[in-house]
Design a protein around this motif. Structure first.
Motif, PDB file in Angstrom:
ATOM      1  N   ALA A 132       0.517  -1.186  -0.359  1.00  0.00           N
ATOM      2  CA  ALA A 132      -0.051   0.115   0.151  1.00  0.00           C
ATOM      3  C   ALA A 132       1.043   1.412  -0.298  1.00  0.00           C
ATOM      4  O   ALA A 132       2.236   1.430   0.847  1.00  0.00           O
ATOM      5  CB  ALA A 132      -1.081   0.153   1.354  1.00  0.00           C
ATOM      6  N   LYS A 133       0.275   1.824  -0.637  1.00  0.00           N
ATOM      7  CA  LYS A 133       1.542   2.623  -1.101  1.00  0.00           C
ATOM      8  C   LYS A 133       1.023   4.410   0.134  1.00  0.00           C
ATOM      9  O   LYS A 133       1.931   4.710   0.668  1.00  0.00           O
ATOM     10  CB  LYS A 133       1.323   3.823  -2.239  1.00  0.00           C
ATOM     11  CG  LYS A 133       1.968   5.239  -2.829  1.00  0.00           C
ATOM     12  CD  LYS A 133       1.899   5.648  -4.089  1.00  0.00           C
ATOM     13  CE  LYS A 133       2.231   4.921  -5.297  1.00  0.00           C
ATOM     14  NZ  LYS A 133       2.064   6.367  -6.005  1.00  0.00           N
ATOM     15  N   ILE A 134      -0.433   4.783   0.415  1.00  0.00           N
ATOM     16  CA  ILE A 134      -0.840   5.883   1.625  1.00  0.00           C
ATOM     17  C   ILE A 134      -0.960   4.809   2.657  1.00  0.00           C
ATOM     18  O   ILE A 134      -1.930   4.373   2.437  1.00  0.00           O
ATOM     19  CB  ILE A 134      -1.374   6.228   0.862  1.00  0.00           C
ATOM     20  CG1 ILE A 134      -1.408   7.197  -0.354  1.00  0.00           C
ATOM     21  CG2 ILE A 134      -2.173   7.960   2.047  1.00  0.00           C
ATOM     22  CD1 ILE A 134      -1.501   8.384  -0.725  1.00  0.00           C
ATOM     23  N   VAL A 135      -0.377   4.978   3.930  1.00  0.00           N
ATOM     24  CA  VAL A 135      -0.478   4.375   5.405  1.00  0.00           C
ATOM     25  C   VAL A 135      -0.671   5.145   6.056  1.00  0.00           C
ATOM     26  O   VAL A 135       0.032   6.366   6.036  1.00  0.00           O
ATOM     27  CB  VAL A 135      -0.002   2.748   5.653  1.00  0.00           C
ATOM     28  CG1 VAL A 135      -0.358   2.314   3.887  1.00  0.00           C
ATOM     29  CG2 VAL A 135       2.376   3.342   5.558  1.00  0.00           C
ATOM     30  N   PRO A 136      -1.055   5.107   7.171  1.00  0.00           N
ATOM     31  CA  PRO A 136      -0.995   5.907   8.183  1.00  0.00           C
ATOM     32  C   PRO A 136       0.820   5.774   9.283  1.00  0.00           C
ATOM     33  O   PRO A 136       0.931   3.913   9.063  1.00  0.00           O
ATOM     34  CB  PRO A 136      -2.084   4.937   9.354  1.00  0.00           C
ATOM     35  CG  PRO A 136      -2.362   4.454   8.950  1.00  0.00           C
ATOM     36  CD  PRO A 136      -2.028   3.965   8.164  1.00  0.00           C
ATOM     37  N   MET A 137       1.438   6.587   9.892  1.00  0.00           N
ATOM     38  CA  MET A 137       2.093   5.775  10.331  1.00  0.00           C
ATOM     39  C   MET A 137       2.321   5.473  11.392  1.00  0.00           C
ATOM     40  O   MET A 137       3.506   4.947  11.842  1.00  0.00           O
ATOM     41  CB  MET A 137       2.961   7.505  10.794  1.00  0.00           C
ATOM     42  CG  MET A 137       3.628   8.815   9.321  1.00  0.00           C
ATOM     43  SD  MET A 137       3.776   9.731  10.496  1.00  0.00           S
ATOM     44  CE  MET A 137       5.339   9.443  11.337  1.00  0.00           C
ATOM     45  N   ARG A 138       1.513   4.738  12.054  1.00  0.00           N
ATOM     46  CA  ARG A 138       1.072   3.796  12.786  1.00  0.00           C
ATOM     47  C   ARG A 138       1.666   2.182  13.046  1.00  0.00           C
ATOM     48  O   ARG A 138       2.033   1.786  12.994  1.00  0.00           O
ATOM     49  CB  ARG A 138      -0.200   4.325  13.983  1.00  0.00           C
ATOM     50  CG  ARG A 138      -0.861   3.476  12.974  1.00  0.00           C
ATOM     51  CD  ARG A 138      -2.643   3.428  13.530  1.00  0.00           C
ATOM     52  NE  ARG A 138      -4.062   3.068  13.391  1.00  0.00           N
ATOM     53  CZ  ARG A 138      -4.686   3.919  12.221  1.00  0.00           C
ATOM     54  NH1 ARG A 138      -4.554   5.508  12.530  1.00  0.00           N
ATOM     55  NH2 ARG A 138      -5.411   3.968  11.471  1.00  0.00           N
ATOM     56  N   ILE A 139       1.509   2.351  11.168  1.00  0.00           N
ATOM     57  CA  ILE A 139       1.585   1.409  10.829  1.00  0.00           C
ATOM     58  C   ILE A 139       2.578   0.801  10.172  1.00  0.00           C
ATOM     59  O   ILE A 139       3.340  -0.834   9.236  1.00  0.00           O
ATOM     60  CB  ILE A 139       0.419   0.038   9.699  1.00  0.00           C
ATOM     61  CG1 ILE A 139       0.363   1.489   8.335  1.00  0.00           C
ATOM     62  CG2 ILE A 139      -0.672   0.481  10.900  1.00  0.00           C
ATOM     63  CD1 ILE A 139      -0.399   0.572   7.798  1.00  0.00           C
ATOM     64  N   ASP A 170      -3.377  10.936  13.860  1.00  0.00           N
ATOM     65  CA  ASP A 170      -1.876  10.258  13.528  1.00  0.00           C
ATOM     66  C   ASP A 170      -1.586  11.190  11.578  1.00  0.00           C
ATOM     67  O   ASP A 170      -2.825  11.754  11.681  1.00  0.00           O
ATOM     68  CB  ASP A 170      -2.715   8.877  12.946  1.00  0.00           C
ATOM     69  CG  ASP A 170      -1.242   8.189  12.447  1.00  0.00           C
ATOM     70  OD1 ASP A 170      -0.113   8.530  13.322  1.00  0.00           O
ATOM     71  OD2 ASP A 170      -1.672   6.664  13.043  1.00  0.00           O
ATOM     72  N   ALA A 171      -0.483  11.041  11.366  1.00  0.00           N
ATOM     73  CA  ALA A 171      -0.598  11.432   9.965  1.00  0.00           C
ATOM     74  C   ALA A 171      -0.306   9.555   9.015  1.00  0.00           C
ATOM     75  O   ALA A 171       0.216   8.982   9.331  1.00  0.00           O
ATOM     76  CB  ALA A 171       0.189  12.536   9.977  1.00  0.00           C
ATOM     77  N   ASP A 234      -9.478   0.816   7.614  1.00  0.00           N
ATOM     78  CA  ASP A 234      -8.528   2.138   8.586  1.00  0.00           C
ATOM     79  C   ASP A 234      -7.095   2.082   8.576  1.00  0.00           C
ATOM     80  O   ASP A 234      -6.664   2.742   9.328  1.00  0.00           O
ATOM     81  CB  ASP A 234      -8.643   1.732  10.619  1.00  0.00           C
ATOM     82  CG  ASP A 234      -8.332   0.401  10.671  1.00  0.00           C
ATOM     83  OD1 ASP A 234      -7.752  -0.342   9.961  1.00  0.00           O
ATOM     84  OD2 ASP A 234      -8.357   0.502  12.318  1.00  0.00           O
ATOM     85  N   SER A 235      -6.558   1.289   7.875  1.00  0.00           N
ATOM     86  CA  SER A 235      -5.010   1.808   7.618  1.00  0.00           C
ATOM     87  C   SER A 235      -5.081   1.584   6.180  1.00  0.00           C
ATOM     88  O   SER A 235      -3.837   1.478   5.771  1.00  0.00           O
ATOM     89  CB  SER A 235      -4.581  -0.468   8.162  1.00  0.00           C
ATOM     90  OG  SER A 235      -4.982  -1.477   7.252  1.00  0.00           O
ATOM     91  N   SER A 236      -5.550   2.008   5.298  1.00  0.00           N
ATOM     92  CA  SER A 236      -5.365   2.090   3.339  1.00  0.00           C
ATOM     93  C   SER A 236      -6.322   3.148   3.062  1.00  0.00           C
ATOM     94  O   SER A 236      -7.310   3.090   3.960  1.00  0.00           O
ATOM     95  CB  SER A 236      -5.127   0.568   3.030  1.00  0.00           C
ATOM     96  OG  SER A 236      -6.624   0.407   3.363  1.00  0.00           O
ATOM     97  N   VAL A 237      -6.063   3.959   2.194  1.00  0.00           N
ATOM     98  CA  VAL A 237      -7.428   4.192   0.829  1.00  0.00           C
ATOM     99  C   VAL A 237      -7.503   4.333  -0.015  1.00  0.00           C
ATOM    100  O   VAL A 237      -6.114   3.899  -0.724  1.00  0.00           O
ATOM    101  CB  VAL A 237      -6.875   5.630   1.383  1.00  0.00           C
ATOM    102  CG1 VAL A 237      -5.840   6.468   1.155  1.00  0.00           C
ATOM    103  CG2 VAL A 237      -7.955   7.065   0.858  1.00  0.00           C
TER     104      VAL A 237
END
Length: 265
Positions: A132-139, A170-171, A234-237
Motif C-alpha cells: 500500500a502506497k499511502i498508510v498511517p504512520m502507526r503501521i 495520526d499522519a 482504517d489502514s489504507s485508502v
C-alpha cells in the motif's frame, strides 16, 4: 534519363514523397481512431442524444492488463459515462455548455463543479513492490517525525467558522513520494465521533492568541467535517476514496457557505 529516375516522369524522390504522404495519412487516421477509445460516442449537451460516429472511425476494443493482478480493462466498452451515476443537478439555462447547479440537499456530495470526482478504481494504490502506497504512520515504523519538526498528533483542527472539529490522531504518509499526504482527525462534531482524512494541502498551521498551534481549514466549516467521505479500512485508502475525499474539501471552496456562491463585490 538522369540518375535516380525510374521512368522519364517518375524518380526516386517523387516516389519517396508519395510514400510519405500515404504514411502520414495512415498515421492521422490511426490517431483519430485512438482518440475515440474513451469518451465516445459524443453526447449532445442539449438534447442528450448520441452523436454517433461513422463505424469507420470507431476503433476495435483493446484490452489492457492492469498492474498488480487487478484484472483487465477493455476500451471502448460502449458504456455511457453517466449510466451508473446520473448528474445530480440541473442547468442554470437551456443552452449548450450551461453550467450545472446541484439539486441535492448537500451540494458538497454532488460531484459537480469543484466537487467533481472520477470513477477511479476502488482499490488501494500500490508501490512498485506491491505494498500500500499511502498508510498511517502507526503501521509503518520506518517512518517518524524528524527531530525538531512539529508532531501533528494531538493538535486541534478548526474549520473556517472557527469551530473546533477535533484532534489529529495520526499522519498518513506516501511511501513512494516520501511526503505526508493526510492528517487523520478524530472528530467531535456530528452525531458520533469518527475518524476522517484531511488532505494536507487544505490545512494551514496557525497560532491562537494563547500561543496554541492549530490546523486551520478554510475549505469547509467545522460541522461539515461530520460528512467527510470515509474509508473502508482504517489502514489504507483506495484511489476512489482519495478522489471523493479531496473533492469534498474542494467543493467547500464554493458550496461550504451560501456567501461563497455569490459574486465578489
Amino acid at each position: 534519363m538522369e540518375i535516380g529516375a525510374i521512368t522519364q516522369h517518375i524518380d526516386v524522390a517523387q516516389v519517396t514523397l508519395y510514400v510519405f504522404w500515404v504514411f502520414f495519412a495512415i498515421l492521422i487516421f490511426y490517431i483519430r481512431l485512438e482518440d475515440r477509445r474513451e469518451g465516445y460516442p459524443l453526447e449532445s449537451d442539449g438534447s442528450g442524444a448520441y452523436n454517433k460516429d461513422p463505424w469507420l472511425f470507431v476503433p476495435p476494443a483493446k484490452t489492457f492488463l492492469l498492474p498488480h493482478g487487478h484484472g483487465e480493462a477493455s476500451f471502448p466498452d460502449g458504456k455511457r459515462d453517466n449510466e451508473d451515476r446520473p448528474v445530480p443537478g440541473e442547468k442554470i439555462a437551456p443552452f449548450e455548455g450551461a453550467p450545472y447547479v446541484p439539486t441535492a440537499d448537500n451540494p458538497m456530495l454532488s460531484s459537480i463543479g469543484p466537487g467533481s470526482w472520477a470513477e477511479r478504481s476502488d482499490t488501494v494504490d500500490l508501490t512498485h513492490e506491491g505494498a500500500a502506497k499511502i498508510v498511517p504512520m502507526r503501521i509503518d515504523k520506518d517512518w517518524s517525525i524528524a527531530e525538531g519538526d512539529i508532531d501533528p498528533k494531538g493538535i486541534r483542527v478548526v474549520g473556517c467558522d472557527l469551530i473546533v472539529v477535533g484532534k489529529v490522531v495520526d499522519a498518513w504518509v506516501d511511501r513512494s513520494e516520501q511526503m505526508m499526504r493526510y492528517l487523520e482527525v478524530e472528530t467531535e462534531v456530528g452525531e458520533a465521533s469518527r475518524r476522517v482524512l484531511l488532505p494536507m494541502n487544505f490545512t494551514v498551521m496557525r497560532k491562537t492568541r494563547e500561543g496554541e498551534r492549530i490546523f486551520y481549514v478554510h475549505a469547509i466549516t467545522g460541522e461539515q467535517f461530520a460528512l467527510v467521505p470515509g474509508t473502508k479500512s482504517d489502514s489504507s485508502v483506495t484511489l476512489l476514496e482519495e478522489d471523493k475525499i479531496t473533492a469534498y474539501f474542494g467543493s467547500g471552496l464554493l458550496y461550504a457557505t451560501p456567501a461563497r456562491q455569490e459574486p465578489w463585490a
